[in-house]
Design an enzyme around this catalytic site. Structure first.
Site, PDB file in Angstrom:
ATOM      1  CD  GLU A 145      -3.446   3.523   4.461  1.00 11.03           C
ATOM      2  OE1 GLU A 145      -3.242   3.457   5.673  1.00 11.03           O
ATOM      3  OE2 GLU A 145      -4.568   3.444   3.948  1.00 11.03           O
TER       4      GLU A 145
ATOM      5  CB  THR B 253      -0.883  -0.007   1.265  1.00  3.99           C
ATOM      6  OG1 THR B 253      -1.507   1.257   1.420  1.00  3.99           O
ATOM      7  CG2 THR B 253      -0.071  -0.284   2.537  1.00  3.99           C
TER       8      THR B 253
ATOM      9  CE  LYS C  59       0.097  -4.617   3.020  1.00  8.92           C
ATOM     10  NZ  LYS C  59      -0.289  -5.949   2.472  1.00  8.92           N
TER      11      LYS C  59
ATOM     12  CE1 TYR D 296      -3.365  -2.667   5.781  1.00  9.55           C
ATOM     13  CE2 TYR D 296      -3.126  -0.334   5.252  1.00  9.55           C
ATOM     14  CZ  TYR D 296      -3.247  -1.654   4.844  1.00  9.55           C
ATOM     15  OH  TYR D 296      -3.226  -1.956   3.504  1.00  9.55           O
TER      16      TYR D 296
HETATM   17  P1  NAD Z   1      -9.570  -7.477   2.245  1.00 13.76           P
HETATM   18  O1  NAD Z   1      -9.577  -7.200   3.714  1.00 13.76           O
HETATM   19  O2  NAD Z   1     -10.803  -7.243   1.451  1.00 13.76           O
HETATM   20  O3  NAD Z   1      -9.153  -9.004   2.004  1.00 13.76           O
HETATM   21  C1  NAD Z   1      -8.132  -9.631   2.708  1.00 13.76           C
HETATM   22  C2  NAD Z   1      -8.229 -11.132   2.460  1.00 13.76           C
HETATM   23  O4  NAD Z   1      -7.150 -11.774   3.159  1.00 13.76           O
HETATM   24  C3  NAD Z   1      -9.520 -11.755   2.973  1.00 13.76           C
HETATM   25  O5  NAD Z   1     -10.016 -12.664   2.035  1.00 13.76           O
HETATM   26  C4  NAD Z   1      -9.085 -12.485   4.242  1.00 13.76           C
HETATM   27  O6  NAD Z   1      -9.880 -13.621   4.550  1.00 13.76           O
HETATM   28  C5  NAD Z   1      -7.672 -12.875   3.897  1.00 13.76           C
HETATM   29  N1  NAD Z   1      -6.823 -13.076   5.063  1.00 13.76           N
HETATM   30  C6  NAD Z   1      -6.732 -12.289   6.175  1.00 13.76           C
HETATM   31  N2  NAD Z   1      -5.842 -12.815   7.034  1.00 13.76           N
HETATM   32  C7  NAD Z   1      -5.360 -13.952   6.451  1.00 13.76           C
HETATM   33  C8  NAD Z   1      -4.395 -14.914   6.842  1.00 13.76           C
HETATM   34  N3  NAD Z   1      -3.780 -14.841   8.020  1.00 13.76           N
HETATM   35  N4  NAD Z   1      -4.125 -15.927   5.996  1.00 13.76           N
HETATM   36  C9  NAD Z   1      -4.774 -16.025   4.809  1.00 13.76           C
HETATM   37  N5  NAD Z   1      -5.702 -15.160   4.410  1.00 13.76           N
HETATM   38  C10 NAD Z   1      -5.984 -14.116   5.218  1.00 13.76           C
HETATM   39  O7  NAD Z   1      -8.347  -6.656   1.689  1.00 13.76           O
HETATM   40  P2  NAD Z   1      -8.145  -5.973   0.250  1.00 13.76           P
HETATM   41  O8  NAD Z   1      -8.674  -4.598   0.301  1.00 13.76           O
HETATM   42  O9  NAD Z   1      -8.579  -6.909  -0.803  1.00 13.76           O
HETATM   43  O10 NAD Z   1      -6.546  -5.847   0.233  1.00 13.76           O
HETATM   44  C11 NAD Z   1      -5.739  -6.885  -0.311  1.00 13.76           C
HETATM   45  C12 NAD Z   1      -4.281  -6.489  -0.195  1.00 13.76           C
HETATM   46  O11 NAD Z   1      -4.068  -5.260  -0.899  1.00 13.76           O
HETATM   47  C13 NAD Z   1      -3.834  -6.229   1.244  1.00 13.76           C
HETATM   48  O12 NAD Z   1      -2.526  -6.742   1.386  1.00 13.76           O
HETATM   49  C14 NAD Z   1      -3.844  -4.710   1.374  1.00 13.76           C
HETATM   50  O13 NAD Z   1      -2.877  -4.284   2.315  1.00 13.76           O
HETATM   51  C15 NAD Z   1      -3.471  -4.300  -0.032  1.00 13.76           C
HETATM   52  N6  NAD Z   1      -3.969  -2.985  -0.460  1.00 13.76           N
HETATM   53  C16 NAD Z   1      -5.285  -2.661  -0.311  1.00 13.76           C
HETATM   54  C17 NAD Z   1      -5.745  -1.430  -0.786  1.00 13.76           C
HETATM   55  C18 NAD Z   1      -7.196  -1.020  -0.670  1.00 13.76           C
HETATM   56  O14 NAD Z   1      -7.535   0.115  -0.984  1.00 13.76           O
HETATM   57  N7  NAD Z   1      -8.103  -1.898  -0.261  1.00 13.76           N
HETATM   58  C19 NAD Z   1      -4.850  -0.541  -1.387  1.00 13.76           C
HETATM   59  C20 NAD Z   1      -3.496  -0.912  -1.503  1.00 13.76           C
HETATM   60  C21 NAD Z   1      -3.078  -2.146  -1.045  1.00 13.76           C
HETATM   61  O1  TDX Z   2     -16.694   6.152   7.784  1.00 13.54           O
HETATM   62  C1  TDX Z   2     -15.639   6.630   7.321  1.00 13.54           C
HETATM   63  N1  TDX Z   2     -15.502   7.992   7.251  1.00 13.54           N
HETATM   64  C2  TDX Z   2     -14.377   8.603   6.792  1.00 13.54           C
HETATM   65  O2  TDX Z   2     -14.308   9.842   6.753  1.00 13.54           O
HETATM   66  C3  TDX Z   2     -14.551   5.815   6.851  1.00 13.54           C
HETATM   67  C4  TDX Z   2     -14.656   4.312   6.910  1.00 13.54           C
HETATM   68  C5  TDX Z   2     -13.428   6.452   6.370  1.00 13.54           C
HETATM   69  N2  TDX Z   2     -13.324   7.791   6.348  1.00 13.54           N
HETATM   70  C6  TDX Z   2     -12.123   8.435   5.793  1.00 13.54           C
HETATM   71  C7  TDX Z   2     -10.807   7.959   6.352  1.00 13.54           C
HETATM   72  C8  TDX Z   2      -9.876   8.099   5.164  1.00 13.54           C
HETATM   73  O3  TDX Z   2      -9.398   9.438   5.080  1.00 13.54           O
HETATM   74  O4  TDX Z   2     -12.100   8.087   4.412  1.00 13.54           O
HETATM   75  C9  TDX Z   2     -10.767   7.835   3.953  1.00 13.54           C
HETATM   76  C10 TDX Z   2     -10.682   6.412   3.427  1.00 13.54           C
HETATM   77  O5  TDX Z   2     -10.823   5.547   4.541  1.00 13.54           O
HETATM   78  P1  TDX Z   2     -10.732   3.941   4.392  1.00 13.54           P
HETATM   79  O6  TDX Z   2     -11.750   3.496   3.400  1.00 13.54           O
HETATM   80  O7  TDX Z   2     -10.766   3.366   5.758  1.00 13.54           O
HETATM   81  O8  TDX Z   2      -9.318   3.766   3.683  1.00 13.54           O
HETATM   82  P2  TDX Z   2      -7.829   4.181   4.123  1.00 13.54           P
HETATM   83  O9  TDX Z   2      -7.715   4.369   5.573  1.00 13.54           O
HETATM   84  O10 TDX Z   2      -7.408   5.330   3.248  1.00 13.54           O
HETATM   85  O11 TDX Z   2      -7.043   2.841   3.701  1.00 13.54           O
HETATM   86  C11 TDX Z   2      -7.358   2.178   2.448  1.00 13.54           C
HETATM   87  O12 TDX Z   2      -6.440   2.508   1.459  1.00 13.54           O
HETATM   88  C12 TDX Z   2      -5.145   1.970   1.548  1.00 13.54           C
HETATM   89  C13 TDX Z   2      -7.423   0.666   2.632  1.00 13.54           C
HETATM   90  O13 TDX Z   2      -8.339   0.348   3.662  1.00 13.54           O
HETATM   91  C14 TDX Z   2      -6.077   0.084   2.896  1.00 13.54           C
HETATM   92  O14 TDX Z   2      -6.150  -1.338   2.946  1.00 13.54           O
HETATM   93  C15 TDX Z   2      -5.148   0.472   1.788  1.00 13.54           C
HETATM   94  O15 TDX Z   2      -3.856   0.029   2.053  1.00 13.54           O
END
Ligand code: NAD
Ligand code: TDX
Length: 361
Positions: free
Chosen positions: A145, A143, A172, A168
């Site tokens: 972050e 990420t 990471k 978090y």
């Molecule tokens: P998510 O929370 O939707 O999914 C995570 C998945 O990992 C789930 O299916 C969960 O069951 C599985 N998991 C959790 N712990 C586990 C373990 N110990 N062993 C095996 N499986 C496990 O997350 P996401 O949003 O799909 O993110 C996926 C990856 O991308 C993460 O590594 C996250 O850090 C990264 N990422 C996410 C975002 C975002 O905006 N969501 C952005 C950049 C990077």
């Molecule tokens: O209810 C809310 N109100 C609000 O203002 C929530 C859930 C979030 N927020 C704000 C916090 C952040 O500034 O919105 C922004 C986005 O929040 P999240 O959806 O929680 O994302 P963020 O904290 O930016 O992290 C996400 O992006 C990077 C993913 O959850 C991470 O897994 C990824 O690595």
């Protein structure tokens, strides 16, 4: 749902965390677009849902194994059984607010889990033939972050120093460092991607965009943390998955690639857009979504701004996002409107939309 993939010449990918938001998109995309077999290894935490893999569950090129990446014995069995050519590690605890309420799980999965997965990958790699070793990759999905928070200007590049601010992002960052170290110390052919905020179908409704969509439809409050002026750089999940696939195929071993869509928005802008799209797509709403916005207590340690400089992956690997933000956000709103059963099923456990991250649970 565990099933043995028949042996064949098609390459097999091991996708950890493939039942989550981004991982399941990657799996659906690969099985639809590429001649590969996919094995998903997922612990099925609250965030992992087999419903997100339902579109591929009958595909003969797909197999599912429920296991944690920290379970070295199971990881070893799965590697030996399926003999993947490459591993893509999506598995993680991913929600910042949950990491504030309970950081231990983030250390267990993101730090220790990645470590055990790397250990098993190292053993597996060492037992491959020279030809197999040449093809092998361990791609770690991370990420933006990890780089901390930006002021009003500038963007994160691959050279930006790590400065994680939440449990978090610290977990990471730690996992990224282990992945890097396994390349430098043991020669494991790794790749690391650092991506900005994703949005799209199948995202667990604790994250900003799906939470706001569902609350705007249901007439529930839209809680904006602080002044709503924090900025995130948004990328449609399908574009992220295409970028990961490109890095897996053409990325240089040991390199880091930043991925982003050049779509910076304040949280307030995002919520306004969602409100307007919901109002337009849902006829006869009995409320005005914009009137549901509430400014609530800020997230502790809330990073102010993220922005990705994606020029390296664009120039070196020719990747570009192919969705613009407003169109793909509409697609996302429509998906949540059309898939209320998915939402009910994934959120029927302990999470019912309550505020996380301020110790209020
Ligand atoms: P998510 O929370 O939707 O999914 C995570 C998945 O990992 C789930 O299916 C969960 O069951 C599985 N998991 C959790 N712990 C586990 C373990 N110990 N062993 C095996 N499986 C496990 O997350 P996401 O949003 O799909 O993110 C996926 C990856 O991308 C993460 O590594 C996250 O850090 C990264 N990422 C996410 C975002 C975002 O905006 N969501 C952005 C950049 C990077
Ligand atoms: O209810 C809310 N109100 C609000 O203002 C929530 C859930 C979030 N927020 C704000 C916090 C952040 O500034 O919105 C922004 C986005 O929040 P999240 O959806 O929680 O994302 P963020 O904290 O930016 O992290 C996400 O992006 C990077 C993913 O959850 C991470 O897994 C990824 O690595």
């Amino acid at each position: 749902m565990s099933s043995a993939i028949q042996s064949s010449s098609q390459p097999t990918l091991l996708v950890t965390g493939g039942a989550g938001f981004i991982g399941s998109c990657f799996v659906r995309q690969r099985l639809a677009q590429d001649d590969v077999r996919v094995v998903v290894l997922d612990k099925l935490t609250y965030a992992g849902n087999l419903d997100s893999l339902a579109p591929v569950s009958d595909d003969p090129n797909f197999a599912f194994e429920q296991a944690g990446i920290e379970d070295a014995g199971e990881v070893r069995r799965i590697l030996d059984q399926y003999q993947p050519v490459q591993i893509v590690n999506f598995a993680a605890e991913s929600h910042v607010d949950r990491s504030i309420d309970g950081p231990a799980e983030f250390v267990m999965t993101n730090v220790l889990g990645t470590f055990y997965l790397l250990e098993e990958a190292r053993r597996y790699y060492s037992e491959r033939s020279a030809t197999q070793q040449a093809e092998f990759r361990f791609l770690h999905v991370s990420t933006d972050e990890v780089y901390g928070s930006l002021g009003p200007t500038g963007k994160f590049t691959e050279q930006t120093k790590y400065a994680p601010n939440s449990p978090y992002s610290a977990s990471k960052a730690s996992s990224d460092h282990f992945v890097r170290a396994y390349h430098h110390t043991y020669g494991l052919p790794v790749l690391i991607t650092n991506c900005s905020n994703n949005y799209g179908p199948y995202q667990f409704p604790e994250k900003l965009i799906p939470l706001m969509i569902l609350n705007a439809i249901a007439g529930k409050p839209l809680p904006l943390y602080g002044d709503g002026q924090n900025v995130r750089d948004w990328l449609f999940v399908e574009d992220h998955c295409q970028a990961i696939w490109r890095v897996l195929q053409a990325g240089e071993i040991g390199e880091v690639y930043n991925i982003g869509g050049d779509a910076e928005r304040t949280n307030l802008q995002i919520v306004h857009t969602i409100c307007d799209v919901v109002e337009e797509l849902v006829p006869n709403l009995d409320h005005r979504p914009r009137e549901l916005i509430q400014f609530v207590q800020d997230r502790p340690g809330h990073d102010r701004r993220y922005a990705i400089d994606a020029s390296k992956i664009q120039a070196q690997l020719g990747w570009q996002p192919s969705h613009d933000f407003e169109t793909a956000l509409r697609t996302t709103v429509r998906w949540y409107l059309d898939n209320s059963l998915w939402t009910q099923r994934v959120a029927d456990g302990s999470y019912a939309g309550q505020r996380l991250g301020i110790g209020a649970n």
